[in-house]
Design an enzyme around this catalytic site. Structure first.
Site, PDB file in Angstrom:
ATOM      1  N   ASP A 131       1.141 -52.417  21.710  1.00  0.00           N
ATOM      2  CA  ASP A 131       0.733 -53.743  22.161  1.00  0.00           C
ATOM      3  C   ASP A 131       1.009 -54.750  21.048  1.00  0.00           C
ATOM      4  OD1 ASP A 131      -0.111 -52.629  24.492  1.00  0.00           O
ATOM      5  OD2 ASP A 131      -2.249 -52.924  24.149  1.00  0.00           O
ATOM      6  N   ARG A 179       7.164 -53.806  28.092  1.00  0.00           N
ATOM      7  CA  ARG A 179       6.226 -54.509  28.964  1.00  0.00           C
ATOM      8  C   ARG A 179       6.375 -55.999  28.691  1.00  0.00           C
ATOM      9  NH1 ARG A 179       0.635 -53.539  27.075  1.00  0.00           N
ATOM     10  NH2 ARG A 179       0.843 -51.468  27.980  1.00  0.00           N
TER      11      ARG A 179
END
Length: 327
Positions: A131, A179
């Site tokens: 992330d 992502r």
């Protein structure tokens, strides 16, 4: 809009409210957006998702760690999550934040913690997603990713559409599983788009580019307009379903998650678990305040409202103080 985002970002960084959230835990109603506080509870939540044809990416909640002991505890917990995925044969992978593993303590310390996690996940053929966090951690996180990619191919990361550099990063990492998100942190105007329309336009552009040129695209959004646009785009360009997935947060737009999965599209739910849920949730509201409407009835109770009310009072006082200082 900006004031609302500022408000929720302020709440996400408030240590007193974060401490209160940890003390009250699921009594606040967080169970609707957090898949339990233990690995056992998380496993059961993911089993239910898998039964509906939905995969999961698991976030052991926590970030901005400044003590080595805490970072090592987080690493151990994530290693246990990897064991649980393997043991229970879950359709799931890992999402982690480098700051939880010591990026703010020492680069090499963080690198080795991440290496241990990625290596174990690689042994079980489990994917690990890095992330991305605020701008100050962006480049070192990318650097660690590239170092580990020399030895492991089971890693990917996130591209945040509000950054001016996003297009360049997307091109550089197009051979990774990515992502693509709009972005959840408050970033300075010299580094990131500030207007929703600009962020949305760049978001669509990045998605389209990676669908056409990238390895695999995870499209993280709750916006049905974006989803419909993507469905039309992949149809027009003959992009197979195997090249992309939709992602949403656990507890948000459940009906739409199930609908997309039943139609045969790859769907992955972002599953956070643990006690350190408060900052995560507030940033989700800062990222898209409409998210509040998606969970308010099932999530908020009197204690939650009290916390937000207290935060709003602090926010307004801060703004008044700044106004007085300028005057």
């Amino acid at each position: 809009m900006n004031a609302t985002k500022d408000f929720f970002m302020m709440l996400s960084q408030n240590k007193a409210l974060n401490g209160a959230a940890k003390r009250w835990g699921l009594k606040l109603g967080a169970q609707s957006v957090v898949a339990g506080t233990t690995i056992e509870e998380m496993v059961e939540s993911i089993r239910k998702l898998n039964a509906e044809g939905i995969s999961a990416t698991i976030d052991n909640l926590g970030e901005f760690v400044f003590e080595k002991e805490e970072a090592l505890q987080a690493k151990q917990q994530i290693l246990e999550v990897i064991d649980a995925i393997h043991q229970h044969q879950l359709d799931a992978h890992i999402s982690l934040k480098p700051t939880q593993l010591g990026l703010d303590i020492d680069y090499k310390f963080c690198l080795e913690n991440l290496r241990d996690i990625v290596a174990k996940a690689h042994d079980y053929t489990i994917f690990v997603n890095f992330d991305m966090e605020d701008h100050s951690h962006l480049q070192p996180s990318f650097d660690i990713l590239e170092e580990l990619h020399q030895d492991y191919d089971n890693i990917g990361t996130v591209i945040q559409a509000y950054f001016f550099r996003a297009e360049e990063d997307l091109e550089k990492f197009k051979n990774y599983r990515l992502r693509i998100v709009k972005g959840a942190y408050k970033e300075p105007a010299e580094l990131a788009y500030q207007e929703k329309a600009e962020i949305d336009a760049n978001y669509i552009q990045l998605i389209e580019y990676h669908l056409l040129h990238g390895k695999f695209t995870s499209i993280a959004t709750h916006d049905h307009h974006v989803i419909n646009h993507v469905l039309q785009f992949v149809k027009e360009h003959n992009i197979p379903n195997s090249q992309f997935e939709f992602q949403m947060l656990y507890g948000f737009r459940k009906d739409l998650q199930l609908e997309l999965a039943k139609k045969g599209y790859n769907f992955c739910t972002y599953v956070p678990f643990g006690n350190d849920w408060y900052g995560y949730f507030m940033r989700r509201l800062a990222e898209r305040p409409q998210n509040l409407n998606l969970v308010v009835r099932q999530t908020f109770n009197k204690k939650t409202n009290a916390m937000i009310g207290m935060g709003m009072g602090m926010f307004l006082l801060g703004r008044l103080s700044k106004g007085s200082a300028k005057g």
